[in-house]
Scaffold this active site. Structure first.
Site, PDB file in Angstrom:
ATOM      1  N   ASP A   1      -8.068  -3.003  14.318  1.00 27.23           N
ATOM      2  CA  ASP A   1      -9.375  -3.203  14.192  1.00 27.23           C
ATOM      3  C   ASP A   1      -9.651  -4.338  13.072  1.00 27.23           C
ATOM      4  O   ASP A   1     -10.461  -4.615  12.292  1.00 27.23           O
ATOM      5  CB  ASP A   1     -10.061  -2.132  13.602  1.00 27.23           C
ATOM      6  CG  ASP A   1      -9.374  -1.365  12.432  1.00 27.23           C
ATOM      7  OD1 ASP A   1      -8.327  -2.141  11.839  1.00 27.23           O
ATOM      8  OD2 ASP A   1      -9.447  -0.389  11.658  1.00 27.23           O
TER       9      ASP A   1
ATOM     10  N   ASP B   1       0.697  -1.154  -0.125  1.00 25.09           N
ATOM     11  CA  ASP B   1      -0.043   0.009   0.024  1.00 25.09           C
ATOM     12  C   ASP B   1       0.821   1.286   0.019  1.00 25.09           C
ATOM     13  O   ASP B   1       2.122   1.204   0.212  1.00 25.09           O
ATOM     14  CB  ASP B   1      -1.120  -0.034   1.278  1.00 25.09           C
ATOM     15  CG  ASP B   1      -0.359  -0.668   2.392  1.00 25.09           C
ATOM     16  OD1 ASP B   1       0.762  -0.227   2.747  1.00 25.09           O
ATOM     17  OD2 ASP B   1      -0.971  -1.367   3.290  1.00 25.09           O
TER      18      ASP B   1
END
Length: 260
Positions: A136, A67
């Protein structure tokens, strides 16, 4: 999915580095996907030590990026290209020519995402993708509720992810809101997924990803669908696993001929 529990963060790095070293021994020009953040750092350190010791030759290994932030200028030290150069390419003695990554500064970001998908395909696909996991449950920057069918695209970061990443910047305000990330389907095309995690702060995410239901709200749970996924965690990150004793037993009984 294979879950391996080791004593500490350093042991996570040693084991994962050994998996990469074994791959490169079998396939010297392997394409290895690398992740940024704190979790993979012991892996890169252990692999670099193998190179310095003359135990592993990575001279032909290729590296691809998971990314990239959108909008950070190329000279910014927190672009993931710069981070990978500092943490992976230089310590391993790899040249810039061995590197593939998306362009987070492109005027046409959707086109840049499509171009990166094509570049990965033209390179023969990713042989091993190293992954961390967000608090998360995100992998790459596929935030909760990302589609399991997603491809490389632009994503908006959650506030929690920005807070988690603020330690790399002078202030939270400097953390970009947007990123280019390989999608979950793109990541899943790698022949081997290796997820590493250490510390109590990752324990809940690991438990949900490994033992929870397959759910888009926990993107890392997609690893449950992969034919060759390995999760390497230290005791602290494994502390919420219900079947931890079983994972320890199966790994201890693993035959020598069976690779991770």
């Amino acid at each position: 999915m294979e879950i391996v529990i080791v004593p500490d963060r350093a042991a996570v790095g040693e084991l994962a580095a050994g998996v990469i070293a074994d791959l490169v021994t079998r396939k010297p020009d392997a394409l290895v996907g690398v992740a940024t953040g704190s979790s993979p750092l012991p892996v890169y350190a252990a692999l670099a030590q193998r190179v310095r010791d003359g135990v592993t030759d990575v001279g032909r290994m290729r590296v691809c990026q998971l990314d990239e932030y959108v909008g950070l200028p190329p000279e910014h030290p927190q672009t993931y290209r710069a981070v990978i150069e500092e943490e992976v390419l230089r310590p391993l003695g790899l040249s810039a020519e061995s590197f593939l990554g998306p362009d987070g500064t492109a005027d046409d970001l959707p086109r840049a995402c499509a171009d990166y998908e094509l570049a990965l395909r033209d390179a023969g696909g990713v042989d091993l993708q190293l992954l961390g996991i967000g608090s998360d449950g995100h992998i790459g920057f596929n935030e909760p509720c990302s589609s399991f069918g997603s491809r490389t695209r632009v994503k908006t970061l959650t506030q929690q992810t920005r807070v988690d990443n603020a330690r790399f910047f002078d202030s939270l305000d400097e953390v970009p809101w947007h990123v280019v990330t390989q999608g979950i389907a793109t990541i899943s095309e790698a022949r081997h997924l290796v997820l590493v995690a250490a510390g109590e702060s990752k324990a809940e995410a690991i438990a949900l990803a490994v033992e929870g239901p397959l759910a888009a709200i926990v993107p890392a749970s997609a690893l449950q669908l992969h034919p060759h996924a390995t999760v390497i965690v230290d005791e602290a990150a494994a502390s919420h696993l219900k079947l931890a004793d079983y994972y320890r037993t199966t790994y201890a009984a693993k035959p020598d001929w069976q690779r991770l």
